[in-house]
Design an enzyme around this catalytic site. Structure first.
Site, short mmCIF file in Angstrom:
data_model
loop_
_atom_site.label_atom_id
_atom_site.label_comp_id
_atom_site.label_asym_id
_atom_site.label_seq_id
_atom_site.Cartn_x
_atom_site.Cartn_y
_atom_site.Cartn_z
N GLU A 444 0.81 -1.22 0.00
CA GLU A 444 0.00 0.00 0.00
C GLU A 444 0.85 1.28 0.00
O GLU A 444 0.49 2.27 -0.65
CB GLU A 444 -0.96 -0.01 1.19
CG GLU A 444 -2.13 -0.97 1.04
CD GLU A 444 -1.77 -2.43 1.26
OE1 GLU A 444 -2.58 -3.32 0.92
OE2 GLU A 444 -0.65 -2.69 1.79
N HIS A 514 -12.05 -6.61 6.83
CA HIS A 514 -12.71 -6.17 5.60
C HIS A 514 -13.97 -5.36 5.89
O HIS A 514 -14.79 -5.18 4.99
CB HIS A 514 -13.09 -7.37 4.71
CG HIS A 514 -11.93 -8.20 4.27
ND1 HIS A 514 -11.38 -9.17 5.06
CD2 HIS A 514 -11.21 -8.18 3.13
CE1 HIS A 514 -10.36 -9.74 4.43
NE2 HIS A 514 -10.24 -9.15 3.25
#
Length: 713
Positions: A444, A514
């Site tokens: 990321e 998530h």
């Protein structure tokens, strides 16, 4: 060297040892005497600047100091192969000799120490030795060690991308090189390694300089890694590695020239591991006598590269000892004058401290009817169509991240393609090519950091973070690089990127990794714009506004809305651009105001329907943007209804609802007929099992109960 660099090195005529002034005709080791004398003068100037700053710090006239002593010969030698205003530079704090060689005058270096408003690098906003000069392509520098490596890679990517295109207002030469430097200690940072991965994979025109002075503040290099950095990186395919004595001007010049020439010719990245010395403490806030033996410190002094260069020039017939002493005296006087001028320079106006945090575009409210432009689409499809739209209109836009492409190029014609795990980037690669929509490593920080470097060059990158829950490795790039760039450079540099992030719960089975929200953490970062639409038309309208912005925009896409019928709208016409920071009334009412955003808008409307059956008229205000947020719209509604409930999915403690509640309490105290209340997620993580998830996230019944208590207070 460029004319600017030559002007910076000038200060007295170049002379031969006999004072005749024709020293440029002779060579030493193949280098003209004139260049050697000029570089010696620049190196002496760098040392004089260090000495002057240390004196000023002891006098209390500057507030911090960090020296580049011991690195001078290396840096002036490397500068000979680089071109200010042509190549791009991501230096670190010990690169004073480099920036002087590139054309930054000594006065500007000392203006940083003084914190003057006249300092072009930051106007007193950054510590000294944090360089930045747009005309010289010296990109504004931050303090986190190693974090500059990923934007440098993005800059090198932009060089290649722009050189292959003609984009109005942007340009790049095909032989541009990106220079990035750091100390040996900073090579322990993961962002350094992530940058190498991409630099080697793409064979980018980038030169890394690791200036190894043996210490990361007090920690010896031997305690940081199992081997020297040149050994550790040697296994990366595609990189040329050179280890050499950075105290040796001639060796530095040779290796630097080879690395830069390789990059210019398209040969890929190089890493220069140069051993140097650190005669002074890490900074004025440090005392190396606490952790280095006296004999070690004395040994450092004996390695002085300036003295070594002088001896070599004298023995080589380039200058006489007396002339060397004259040059030192001349630059001492030059720096003394620069110091006096800097100390007399204006200090910043305190009223300007919030200038250049952001510079949002002025966007008029969309014209009536523009929200009804096309066929009804889901929330996710609105995002996909808008990405197609902006990419077709603007070649500066590039979309990249994990899994965002359709398929490998060799199979693209035979497969439907993925286009993101949610399908929101489907077809972009097929339509616009792999250089505009592409997959990245699963890293990321790499995704966002490269976007920062591309944005600095004027592109409009749109990196994607696949799940909000995994955004944290990118926090350094988001907060320390993207969000601070405009402010720390006084608006000279900016980072126009659109960071798309899938966020939120209410998706069965998502669990802790998530399903989280956490937008309040990012609304706390000055310089970062945060938007959070709740329906298809606003997803399109806000995404259009985000790409019109010159600042980093975090575009939060709630996963539970992607395919929901209640979030569907006709795809709005291109004129439908939602001004960032503007709220909308999602449901009018008179007795109570609910302020909310994202997936909680629909749940709040459902709660308002239940309350209506009880005779409670509830207004639901959809903020749409959180940083900035529409204070006027909220205050206007609360002053009519006299009651406020703030509803959000994020955990209650520290959630953004607290900011709204506090603001309304200040602004509307006399208008309120009941205490302000909040509904938020449980102060826990979102669990996997459905009944547990339901208990952790706000439900319609929770909103109804809280609203009822406020309405009937």
């Amino acid at each position: 060297m460029t004319a600017g660099a030559g002007a910076a090195r000038a200060g007295a005529a170049v002379t031969a040892p006999n004072g005749s002034g024709d020293g440029g005709a002779a060579l030493l080791r193949g280098i003209p005497h004139a260049e050697l004398l000029e570089d010696f003068r620049t190196a002496c100037t760098a040392r004089a600047v260090d000495d002057r700053q240390m004196t000023l710090h002891k006098q209390g006239r500057v507030f911090f100091q960090i020296a580049g002593a011991g690195h001078e010969a290396l840096l002036v030698a490397l500068a000979r192969s680089l071109r200010a205003g042509h190549d791009w530079f991501f230096p670190y704090y010990r690169d004073v000799a480099l920036v002087l060689a590139l054309g930054v005058p000594p006065r500007e270096v000392i203006l940083q120490s003084v914190g003057s408003a006249e300092d072009p690098s930051s106007g007193g906003r950054q510590m000294p030795s944090h360089w930045g000069r747009k005309d010289l392509h010296i990109v504004t520098q931050s303090s986190p060690t190693g974090s500059q490596c990923l934007p440098a890679v993005g800059c090198a990517e932009a060089s290649r991308y722009l050189a292959a295109r003609e984009i109005t207002g942007l340009g790049a030469a095909p032989d541009e090189v990106t220079y990035v430097s750091l100390g040996e200690g900073a090579t322990s940072e993961g962002e350094f390694w992530e940058s190498l991965n991409t630099a080697c994979k793409l064979a980018l025109p980038i030169v890394y300089l690791v200036a190894d002075n043996g210490y990361a503040i007090s920690v010896p290099a031997s305690e940081q890694a199992p081997a020297p950095i040149s050994d550790l990186v040697s296994g990366f395919p595609g990189i040329e590695v050179a280890r050499f004595d950075g105290l040796d001007y001639f060796a530095s010049r040779e290796h630097g020239a080879a690395a830069v020439a390789r990059a210019r010719a398209g040969g890929g990245p190089s890493l220069l591991h140069a051993t140097v010395t650190r005669p002074h403490s890490h900074s004025a806030s440090d005392s190396q006598a606490k952790y280095r033996a006296a004999e070690q410190i004395a040994a450092e002094a004996a390695l002085d590269p300036l003295a070594r260069l002088e001896r070599e020039l004298v023995s080589g017939g380039v200058l006489a000892e007396a002339r060397a002493a004259e040059i030192r005296a001349e630059v001492h006087e030059l720096v003394a004058q620069a110091s006096a001028s800097a100390l007399a320079a204006a200090r910043p106006d305190p009223s300007t401290v919030t200038d250049h945090v952001t510079a949002l575009p002025r966007i008029a409210p969309p014209p009536p009817g523009s929200e009804h432009g096309g066929e009804p689409v889901h929330f996710g499809e609105a995002i996909r169509l808008t990405l197609h739209e902006v990419m077709a209109r603007d070649e500066r836009v590039r979309v990249f991240g994990e899994d965002v492409a359709d398929a490998s190029e060799e199979h693209l014609g035979e497969l439907d393609g993925l286009g993101g795990v949610f399908g929101n980037t489907h077809g972009l690669q097929r339509r616009f090519g792999t250089d505009r929509c592409f997959n990245t490593p699963l890293a990321e920080a790499n995704i966002v950091g490269r976007a920062v470097g591309q944005a600095v060059r004027g592109l409009r990158p749109s990196p994607e973070i696949q799940f909000f829950d995994y955004i944290w490795p990118a926090m350094q790039q988001i907060r320390s690089e993207a969000a601070t760039t405009r402010w720390r450079s006084q608006g000279v540099f900016n980072v126009p990127l659109v960071l798309r992030v899938a966020i939120g719960g209410y998706v069965l089975g998502g669990a802790i990794w998530h399903s989280q929200c956490g937008e309040s953490i990012f609304t706390h970062i000055p310089g970062l714009v945060v938007v959070f639409p709740s329906r298809a038309r606003d997803a399109a309208g806000l995404l259009r506004a985000a790409f019109a912005s010159e600042d980093p925009v975090m575009f939060l896409e709630h996963k539970a809305l992607f395919r929901q019928r209640h979030a569907m709208d006709p795809f709005p016409s291109p004129e439908y651009v939602v001004p960032i920071g503007s709220a909308v009334v999602a449901r009018p009412g008179d007795d109570l105001t609910i302020v909310t955003w994202g997936a909680m808008v629909h749940r709040s409307i459902l709660a308002a329907d239940v309350l209506a059956e009880e005779g409670i008229s509830t207004e639901v205000v959809d903020l749409r943007s959180l940083a900035p947020w529409d204070k006027e719209a909220v205050v206007s509604s609360v002053r009519r209804t006299s009651r406020l409930l703030v509803v959000h999915e994020d955990v209650l403690t520290g959630g953004f609802g607290a900011e709204i509640a506090a603001y309304v309490a200040d602004e509307c105290f006399a208008d309120l007929d009941a205490p302000v209340r909040r509904v938020g997620g449980a102060d826990a993580w979102v669990p996997y099992e459905p009944t547990l998830e339901k208990a952790a996230l706000p439900q319609v019944a929770d909103v109804v109960d809280a609203a009822r208590s406020v309405a009937k207070y």
